[in-house]
Enzyme design. Sequence first.
Site, short mmCIF file in Angstrom:
data_model
loop_
_atom_site.label_atom_id
_atom_site.label_comp_id
_atom_site.label_asym_id
_atom_site.label_seq_id
_atom_site.Cartn_x
_atom_site.Cartn_y
_atom_site.Cartn_z
CE LYS A 79 -2.35 -1.01 3.79
NZ LYS A 79 -1.74 -2.59 4.04
NE ARG B 21 -4.92 -2.22 9.48
CZ ARG B 21 -3.72 -1.54 8.87
NH1 ARG B 21 -3.99 -0.07 8.78
NH2 ARG B 21 -2.88 -2.06 8.85
NE ARG C 264 7.00 -3.24 6.39
CZ ARG C 264 5.67 -3.06 6.23
NH1 ARG C 264 5.35 -2.25 5.14
NH2 ARG C 264 4.65 -3.55 6.91
NE ARG D 15 5.49 -1.53 10.43
CZ ARG D 15 4.50 -1.16 9.47
NH1 ARG D 15 4.62 -0.44 8.24
NH2 ARG D 15 3.23 -1.53 9.85
NE ARG E 166 1.63 -5.84 11.37
CZ ARG E 166 2.56 -5.43 10.54
NH1 ARG E 166 3.84 -6.00 11.06
NH2 ARG E 166 2.56 -4.66 9.45
P1 AMP Z 1 0.06 0.06 8.97
O1 AMP Z 1 1.21 0.98 8.76
O2 AMP Z 1 -1.01 0.56 7.91
O3 AMP Z 1 0.22 -1.39 8.66
O4 AMP Z 1 -0.48 -0.05 10.52
C1 AMP Z 1 0.42 -0.38 11.47
C2 AMP Z 1 -0.46 -0.56 12.66
O5 AMP Z 1 -1.00 0.58 13.05
C3 AMP Z 1 -1.53 -1.50 12.51
O6 AMP Z 1 -1.09 -3.03 12.98
C4 AMP Z 1 -2.54 -1.03 13.72
O7 AMP Z 1 -2.27 -1.46 14.81
C5 AMP Z 1 -2.42 0.49 13.41
N1 AMP Z 1 -3.53 0.97 12.58
C6 AMP Z 1 -3.30 1.51 11.44
N2 AMP Z 1 -4.48 1.93 10.58
C7 AMP Z 1 -5.28 1.50 11.56
C8 AMP Z 1 -6.73 1.69 11.37
N3 AMP Z 1 -7.46 2.03 10.29
N4 AMP Z 1 -7.40 1.09 12.50
C9 AMP Z 1 -6.78 0.60 13.63
N5 AMP Z 1 -5.62 0.52 13.65
C10 AMP Z 1 -4.89 1.13 12.84
#
Ligand code: AMP
Length: 191
Positions: free
Chosen positions: A13, A89, A128, A134, A145
Amino acid sequence: MNIVLFGGPGSGKGTQSEKLIEKYGLHHISTGEVLRDHIKRETELGKIAKKYIDEGQLIPDDLMIQILDDVIEKEAKDKPGVIFDGFPRTIPQAEALNQLLKKRNKELHAVVGLEVPDDELVKRMINRGKLTGRADDNEETIKKRLNVYHSQTSPLREHYKKQGKYLAIDGSRDIDQIFDSIIKELDNHQK
Ligand code: AMP
């Protein structure tokens, strides 16, 4: 043009967002990045977010929706188009996004779904993690996840398919091939 970039963790993404921004000049909102920035700055919100992120869990809907509303208000309300990366999400988040756009006289144009098999997602996230350090890209958190993705997030596919907004993209190919498909699908969708 307001677009959601949808897909499992590690589906590309962020990478495809960068290319879309370059091509269409869209504004990018990544909720993951917003949260990681709070964690880095050690804000109150960052402290709360860290607990969920470290566990591979989602931030509760009410809080996440409030955060997004604030971010849109602060940096995107006058922008002609936004890429939402990592939001929604859950189904309640999808409904909230509709409302957040509607109250600003905007609407969601399309949902670009990057479809990648789980074993490939795991490989990419491990890689990554090694490259970027990260924190949630470790084997244990990755498993959680993926479970969260399948149970809470993937139902959004059907949700947006029913609305005729879901564009399925084979996200397991190389970056440029994926991007070409996205452009084609978006073009077709517009006609
Ligand atoms: P990402 O960078 O999009 O993979 O997000 C990393 C983490 O941030 C996720 O595993 C969630 O813990 C939190 N997170 C990001 N976006 C959301 C969302 N829309 N709703 C809930 N938690 C989120």
